[in-house]
Structures are given as structure tokens and as C-alpha cells.
Design an enzyme around this catalytic site. Structure first.
Site, PDB file in Angstrom:
ATOM      1  N   HIS A 195      39.888 -32.518  23.754  1.00  0.00           N
ATOM      2  CA  HIS A 195      38.777 -33.039  24.554  1.00  0.00           C
ATOM      3  C   HIS A 195      38.980 -34.529  24.867  1.00  0.00           C
ATOM      4  O   HIS A 195      38.160 -35.377  24.545  1.00  0.00           O
ATOM      5  CB  HIS A 195      37.437 -32.834  23.834  1.00  0.00           C
ATOM      6  CG  HIS A 195      36.252 -32.921  24.755  1.00  0.00           C
ATOM      7  ND1 HIS A 195      35.037 -32.356  24.477  1.00  0.00           N
ATOM      8  CD2 HIS A 195      36.094 -33.529  25.978  1.00  0.00           C
ATOM      9  CE1 HIS A 195      34.177 -32.602  25.457  1.00  0.00           C
ATOM     10  NE2 HIS A 195      34.818 -33.313  26.374  1.00  0.00           N
ATOM     11  N   GLU A 203      33.787 -27.449  18.879  1.00  0.00           N
ATOM     12  CA  GLU A 203      34.831 -28.447  18.633  1.00  0.00           C
ATOM     13  C   GLU A 203      34.295 -29.590  17.742  1.00  0.00           C
ATOM     14  O   GLU A 203      33.102 -29.889  17.792  1.00  0.00           O
ATOM     15  CB  GLU A 203      35.369 -29.001  19.954  1.00  0.00           C
ATOM     16  CG  GLU A 203      34.318 -29.682  20.807  1.00  0.00           C
ATOM     17  CD  GLU A 203      34.834 -30.127  22.181  1.00  0.00           C
ATOM     18  OE1 GLU A 203      34.501 -31.256  22.561  1.00  0.00           O
ATOM     19  OE2 GLU A 203      35.546 -29.357  22.854  1.00  0.00           O
ATOM     20  N   ARG A 221      33.219 -27.851  30.645  1.00  0.00           N
ATOM     21  CA  ARG A 221      32.540 -27.694  29.365  1.00  0.00           C
ATOM     22  C   ARG A 221      32.901 -26.325  28.791  1.00  0.00           C
ATOM     23  O   ARG A 221      33.099 -25.357  29.535  1.00  0.00           O
ATOM     24  CB  ARG A 221      31.024 -27.807  29.538  1.00  0.00           C
ATOM     25  CG  ARG A 221      30.561 -29.079  30.190  1.00  0.00           C
ATOM     26  CD  ARG A 221      30.846 -30.296  29.363  1.00  0.00           C
ATOM     27  NE  ARG A 221      29.884 -30.483  28.284  1.00  0.00           N
ATOM     28  CZ  ARG A 221      29.874 -31.546  27.489  1.00  0.00           C
ATOM     29  NH1 ARG A 221      30.782 -32.493  27.643  1.00  0.00           N
ATOM     30  NH2 ARG A 221      28.961 -31.656  26.545  1.00  0.00           N
TER      31      ARG A 221
END
Length: 315
Positions: A281, A263, A234
Site C-alpha cells: 500500500h 492490511e 481500495r
């Protein structure tokens, strides 16, 4: 019998949308222009929330659903869910561990290889004619036989370690304590000391208040101007300001990142750097894993409303 009302926080692939809509009365929060009015209208009828790891469920969202019973997270990370608010009201929380573990580990190792061998730049070297015009691509650094550190030897960290053994790497790890399954790996309790002895540092920790910015200036500078930081956990586990400064000044050699604060609107300083590999991601982004994640989200919701035990409970 009326289908349970579900508040869907973000979109899912079509193969998940269709069965979710068939099984539940789904309210698509992410499509609402006036979200407050939307919640005022549908909130009282919501018994479950279907969300994604990075979207979570805030206290305000939870409180807008007075009859909420369960929050089912599409993803392994649940730090964006206000667990304290859920606990106060006895709301169950689930996530989707295990089904994404191997794909995340695969991408982490791939990022290490791509960045260390300069593969993105090397392809450009071929495509833009530099190979023909300038000759051989600049030399990069090997991976095999070097030193890897893993910060957090949970499911994903362990799978990363298994893959790194295939490259004959010297592997060490940090965690809350030594792990009985860490055969052939050195335990180093202090993250700074782990970084100091590593050429590659993988961050595979779960996110929590305790791990926030655990990779800060001391860890980053200990990894050093020849080291590489790889984050498949994370964004909150890393102090991005310190990371950016170290990459810009050469105090850290390079980084390979799949997650970012804020993000998808990442800090524009990242875009100016040639020593960082940026990924959107998508560590769990395979068809197989995303289908399994969606199924597990629905299975947890179904189990709850059927009175059966939850498959992967967090709370």
C-alpha cells in the site's frame, strides 16, 4: 489564544509531525495503550481529527469527541470515515486528492510491467545463479499493443490511461457514464464486458457501498486465465475470496495488488501464490507526494480554524 486540540489517529513522517505539533495541541491516539481511557480524558478538548485514509474515523471515535468540528484525511480515500456520523453533527471532512494522483498512476503502470515481464522472478534468476546454471529465463508476455480496461475513469484512472497510450494499448473504461475527456477510449458500461475484452484490468474506483466487491466472480472470470488484475484503489472494491480462488485455480492469470483487506495482515493464501505481485500500500509513497499530502492535511485544518474555505472538502 489556545491552540485547537487535534486527535492524531496514526503516525506521520517527521517532516509532518513537527509542523503539526507546532500549530496544534496534538493528542497521539495511536500511542495510547488504553485508548478508551485516553479518549475519555482528551475527547472533550478535541476539535479536529488528523487521520490517514486506511485508518479513518469510526462513529465511536467521532462520538467520543463531542466538540469535534473537522476530520482531515491524509489520503484520497475517505471510506474508512463514518460520513453518516459526521453529517449528523455537521462535522467537516477533507482529503488529499490530486497531489498523489500521478504517483499512484505511475505505480499502477509499473506493477503491470513488472508482473507481465516477470521482473521479480527474473532478478532472482540472476542472483541465485539460475541464469548461469539453467540458461535463459522463461518467456513472459508483452505489454505494448494489448488491451487495457480501466474500471473508474476519475483522476487516477485518467492518468493511468495517459500512460498506457504511450504503449499503444487499446484502452476501454467503465464508469457511471461516458466521459467527455476520454478521447480515443471506448466506453463500456458493464464491468463484466470490460473485463471480457481486456488483457489488463486496472481498478481505480473510489470506494463506496455501491462499489464494494464490484470486482467479483463474474468480472474476475471474464478477465480470464490470460488476464491480469491491477488494483491501486481500495481493497473493498474486490472480493478477495473470489480473487484468491481464481488465482489458485488458474481461472485468473495473475494480479498485481497494492491494497488488501485487513492490511497489513493480509490473507496468508496470497503468500503462497506465484502469480500475484504484492505491494505494501505505497502507491503514493514518494517523498514529494507525502510532503504535499501532509501539507494539505495541515492547510485544511488551518483554514477551518481560521474561518477560511476548506481547500479540498469532502463534506
Amino acid at each position: 489564544m489556545a491552540r485547537p486540540g487535534i486527535l492524531q489517529i496514526g503516525p506521520y513522517p517527521q517532516w509532518d509531525e513537527e509542523p503539526l505539533n507546532a500549530a496544534f495541541d496534538v493528542h497521539r491516539y495511536f500511542e495510547a495503550e488504553d485508548k478508551q481511557t485516553f479518549l475519555e480524558n482528551v475527547g472533550p478538548g478535541v476539535r479536529g481529527i488528523a487521520t490517514r485514509g486506511e485508518l479513518g474515523a469510526s462513529r465511536a471515535l467521532i462520538e467520543a469527541c463531542p466538540n469535534l468540528e473537522i476530520i482531515s484525511v491524509y489520503g484520497v480515500g475517505f471510506d474508512a470515515v463514518d460520513l453518516a456520523a459526521a453529517r449528523e453533527r455537521g462535522i467537516r471532512v477533507t482529503n488529499t486528492p490530486d497531489v498523489l494522483t500521478n504517483d499512484v498512476a505511475d505505480l499502477g503502470v509499473a506493477m503491470m510491467l513488472v508482473q507481465s515481464r516477470g521482473m521479480i522472478g527474473a532478478e532472482t534468476w540472476v542472483r541465485d545463479g539460475s541464469w548461469a546454471a539453467k540458461g535463459l529465463y522463461p518467456l513472459k508476455r508483452r505489454v505494448w499493443g494489448r488491451r487495457a480496461g480501466i474500471l473508474g475513469l476519475g483522476r487516477i484512472g485518467f492518468e493511468v490511461a495517459k500512460r498506457l497510450k504511450g504503449f499503444d494499448m487499446q484502452i476501454a473504461y467503465s464508469d457511471v457514464g461516458p466521459k467527455s475527456y476520454a478521447e480515443g477510449m471506448e466506453f463500456i458500461a458493464d464491468p463484466v464486458s470490460l473485463a471480457q475484452r481486456s488483457d489488463f484490468l486496472f481498478v481505480t474506483l473510489a470506494a463506496s457501498a455501491e462499489t464494494r466487491h464490484i470486482v467479483g466472480q463474474n468480472v474476475i472470470e471474464a478477465l480470464g486465465p490470460e488476464g491480469m488484475l491491477i488494483n491501486i484503489s481500495r481493497a473493498s472494491n474486490i472480493d478477495e475470496e473470489e480473487l484468491l480462488t481464481a488465482l489458485e485455480t488458474g481461472k485468473l492469470g495473475s494480479a498485481a495488488l497494492d491494497v488488501f483487506e485487513g492490511e497489513p495482515k493480509l490473507n496468508p493464501r496470497f503468500l503462497k501464490l506465484g502469480n500475484v505481485l504484492l505491494q505494501p500500500h505505497h502507491a503514493s509513497g514518494t517523498v514529494e507526494t507525502r510532503k504535499a499530502m501532509g501539507q494539505l492535511v495541515r492547510d485544511n485544518l488551518t483554514a477551518h480554524f481560521s474561518g477560511d474555505p476548506l481547500l479540498t472538502p469532502v463534506l
